[in-house]
Design a protein around this motif. Structure first.
Motif, mmCIF file in Angstrom:
data_model
loop_
_atom_site.group_PDB
_atom_site.id
_atom_site.type_symbol
_atom_site.label_atom_id
_atom_site.label_comp_id
_atom_site.label_asym_id
_atom_site.label_seq_id
_atom_site.Cartn_x
_atom_site.Cartn_y
_atom_site.Cartn_z
ATOM 1 N N THR A 74 1.016 -1.193 -0.394
ATOM 2 C CA THR A 74 -0.067 -0.164 -0.091
ATOM 3 C C THR A 74 1.256 0.713 -0.055
ATOM 4 O OG1 THR A 74 -1.892 -0.753 1.042
ATOM 5 C CG2 THR A 74 -1.828 1.084 1.406
ATOM 6 N N GLY A 75 0.699 1.739 -1.284
ATOM 7 C CA GLY A 75 0.850 3.729 -1.075
ATOM 8 C C GLY A 75 2.750 3.041 -2.018
ATOM 9 N N PHE A 154 -0.307 -6.250 -1.115
ATOM 10 C CA PHE A 154 -0.490 -7.526 -1.373
ATOM 11 C C PHE A 154 -0.472 -7.170 0.276
ATOM 12 C CE2 PHE A 154 4.466 -5.734 -1.602
ATOM 13 C CZ PHE A 154 4.299 -6.189 0.422
ATOM 14 N N ASP A 155 0.067 -6.010 1.181
ATOM 15 C CA ASP A 155 -1.139 -5.234 2.729
ATOM 16 C C ASP A 155 -1.955 -5.320 2.933
ATOM 17 O OD1 ASP A 155 0.359 -3.098 1.189
ATOM 18 O OD2 ASP A 155 1.525 -2.896 3.296
ATOM 19 N N PRO A 181 11.216 4.456 -0.974
ATOM 20 C CA PRO A 181 12.533 4.183 0.227
ATOM 21 C C PRO A 181 11.792 4.542 1.383
ATOM 22 C CG PRO A 181 11.799 6.444 -0.979
ATOM 23 C CD PRO A 181 10.656 5.564 -1.833
ATOM 24 N N GLN A 182 9.822 4.910 1.620
ATOM 25 C CA GLN A 182 10.235 4.318 3.492
ATOM 26 C C GLN A 182 9.906 3.209 3.333
ATOM 27 O OE1 GLN A 182 8.481 6.345 1.026
ATOM 28 N NE2 GLN A 182 9.290 8.248 2.047
ATOM 29 N N LYS A 183 9.639 2.000 2.828
ATOM 30 C CA LYS A 183 8.624 0.391 3.060
ATOM 31 C C LYS A 183 9.334 -0.166 1.906
ATOM 32 C CE LYS A 183 4.737 0.446 2.745
ATOM 33 N NZ LYS A 183 2.901 1.216 3.218
ATOM 34 N N ILE A 188 7.324 -8.415 5.679
ATOM 35 C CA ILE A 188 6.190 -8.711 4.577
ATOM 36 C C ILE A 188 6.885 -9.061 3.345
ATOM 37 C CG2 ILE A 188 4.311 -9.590 3.926
ATOM 38 C CD1 ILE A 188 2.812 -7.464 6.574
ATOM 39 N N LEU A 189 6.965 -7.941 2.183
ATOM 40 C CA LEU A 189 7.573 -8.655 1.496
ATOM 41 C C LEU A 189 8.843 -8.839 1.271
ATOM 42 C CD1 LEU A 189 7.698 -7.354 -1.461
ATOM 43 C CD2 LEU A 189 9.111 -5.196 -0.528
#
Length: 567
Positions: A74-75, A154-155, A181-183, A188-189
């Motif tokens: 997401t995002g 996926f999340d 850049p943040q996640k 989970i990924l």
């Protein structure tokens, strides 16, 4: 059309992929499943069955189209990137999350040839878009044949979205993972997805999206850290690039990678090869060292035979055979005046309803007339007791355990089931085996006849001597002229005949008793050996043979998996 033929047709004319080897690997996987389906748990074979089905379906569909999915959290900006690559606003972009609930597809080139492929992937018709138009000229020609999917997150908080992502990731030819850049280091990924794609490095791309928010130096640092994480995931060498939907110039590298993928027309086949590697690795846990069909050693078979022999009443039949030998020998060689009394006693074997006159057939062979086949009678041996049944059960389990010893534990239940598969038929089979075994009692020894004849001669001599003496008494009683009996030394001949016949007959019977007992012992041992041989054959047919069938299946599965794992 077989799976192998589909692969060969798909790869025809392309020397970059070994078409023959890939076809052999797929056929080997199908052989593996055919062999192992009856023996291994369904849960262990789901992935392999799914792959065989997916491979057959994908190879029967368009080879001119390459399905590439944009996947991410997401995002991460998947939808914006999707729209930027298509240069059209096709997938909704918004602030509220999740935005993308179903997959959207953009097809470069005519839509009609790709519809069957999209039907199989499961993209709704209203979510399918055509990218090329007459206004584009040749601007989009390099991507002609690309089917680009924008997947749900996926999340996502919507559980159904993740299920849909997992389904689509199992079908597409190539995946472009979109991170921000943040996640980009999201657990989970990496744990649930990227590491599961370590066998698919040649159909995987990772893009650091929204890189316009970073300075060039920070972008390089983040990309370097991202590549480090990919190395830890087993995806060393996977392309990792910076992108931005807001700056078209930052899409050049990704677009070039997609153009190369489309031009090669190899993504579907590479995905298939990677799936084979993954499935082969999973199946390797079920296959270990080789196991020969004769893995069951003699000691184990002997233990089984001992238990079956006791259950079948072999000791009782052996003792009855010895008793029958003794009974028949004494009836043939004993004193004739007592033979009739002995014959009134039942034959020990006949008491058990076991015929020893001639061997009997188990069942008609081929089309032999029924009247030519002697039916196998049932014996009257007592049923095995609880201890004997328990011993048989333990011996059967020992056969399965011995066969399972050198191979993975997952085969143990199948071997146990195979060993016990005909346990209910064993009592009848053992009874038939005992009933039809030739105990070696059908022929009368020659010496019985010779001794019996001698006993009759001695009896006749005694009867003749008695008659002679009675005749002499009668003559004297009637006052008839006397006659002198011949003498043998000091003994009258009639008396000698009477006493000699009686004494010699009884003495002969006494002297022959040890010989009869020895013959009875030998007959009992011979019967036991033959009965044990028959019981061993029953054990091999009803217990060992089903186990060896499983071991043969294991050997075939091992051979097939060796081909599946070949590279």
């Amino acid at each position: 059309m077989s799976l192998a033929e589909k692969v060969k047709r798909a790869l025809a004319g392309d020397d970059r992929v070994d078409a023959q080897q890939l076809a052999e690997r797929l056929d080997a996987l199908q052989r593996f499943l055919r062999v192992t389906d009856p023996y291994l748990p369904d849960s262990d074979l789901v992935a392999a069955h799914t792959l065989v089905e997916r491979a057959g379906s994908r190879l029967s569909l368009s080879q001119d189209h390459t399905v590439v999915a944009l996947a991410g959290s997401t995002g991460s900006g998947k939808s914006s990137l999707f729209n930027a690559l298509a240069r059209l606003k096709l997938s909704p972009v918004g602030v509220r999350r999740p935005t993308t609930g179903v997959a959207h597809a953009c097809v470069w080139g005519p839509l009609e040839p790709a519809n069957r492929l999209l039907d199989w992937v499961g993209v709704l018709p209203r979510q399918r878009f055509i990218r090329e138009s007459a206004l584009d000229g040749d601007d989009e020609a390099a991507l002609r044949g690309l089917v680009l999917l924008d997947l749900p997150d996926f999340d996502s908080v919507e559980h159904g979205h993740r299920i849909e992502v997992d389904r689509l990731l199992g079908l597409v030819d190539q995946v472009v993972w979109v991170v921000d850049p943040q996640k980009y280091g999201d657990r989970i990924l990496h744990n649930a997805y990227l590491r599961q794609f370590r066998s698919h490095g040649d159909v995987t791309i990772v893009v650091l999206n929204q890189a316009d928010r970073l300075s060039p130096a920070d972008t390089e640092l983040v990309l370097a850290d991202l590549k480090r994480l990919l190395d830890e995931d087993g995806l060393t060498g996977v392309p990792a690039m910076a992108t931005s939907a807001k700056q078209p110039g930052m899409l050049t590298e990704l677009r070039s990678a997609l153009e190369k993928t489309v031009a090669e027309r190899q993504a579907a086949l590479r995905r298939l090869a990677g799936d084979l590697d993954t499935v082969a690795e999973q199946l390797s846990a079920a296959i270990g060292p080789p196991a020969a069909e004769d893995e069951i050693d003699r000691a184990t078979v002997r233990q089984l035979t001992d238990a079956l022999a006791a259950s079948a009443g072999v000791p009782a039949v052996s003792a009855a055979t010895a008793g029958a030998y003794r009974h028949r020998a004494l009836a043939s060689t004993g004193w004739p005046l007592l033979r009739g009394v002995r014959k009134l006693r039942p034959d020990p074997l006949k008491r058990l309803h076991i015929s020893s006159d001639k061997p009997v057939a188990d069942e008609p062979a081929g089309n032999a007339p029924a009247q030519e086949i002697a039916p196998v009678p049932r014996t009257s041996l007592p049923e095995a007791d609880a201890a004997q049944k328990s011993a048989v059960g333990l011996s059967v389990r020992a056969v399965a355990a011995r066969a399972a010893a050198p191979i993975p534990d997952v085969w143990a239940p199948a071997l146990t089931v195979a060993a016990r598969s005909r346990l209910g038929d064993l009592p009848d089979a053992l009874d038939r085996a005992v009933a039809k075994t030739d105990l070696g009692m059908s022929r009368k020894p020659f010496w019985w006849t010779a001794v019996g004849l001698l006993q009759w001669l001695l009896t006749i001599a005694a009867v003749a001597g008695l008659g002679w003496l009675l005749a002499g008494y009668a003559v004297r009683a009637l006052g008839l002229p006397k006659f002198d009996n011949p003498q043998v030394g000091e003994v009258p001949l009639p008396t000698l005949l009477l006493l000699g016949g009686l004494v010699l007959g009884l003495l002969l019977a006494v002297l022959l008793r040890p010989l009869v007992n020895a013959g009875a012992t030998r007959a009992g041992r011979r019967a036991e050996q033959r009965l044990r041989a028959s019981v061993t054959e029953v054990g091999r047919e009803y217990v060992v043979a089903p186990v060896r069938e499983v071991l043969n299946g294991y050997a075939q599965a091992r051979e097939a998996l060796t081909v599946v794992r070949s590279e």
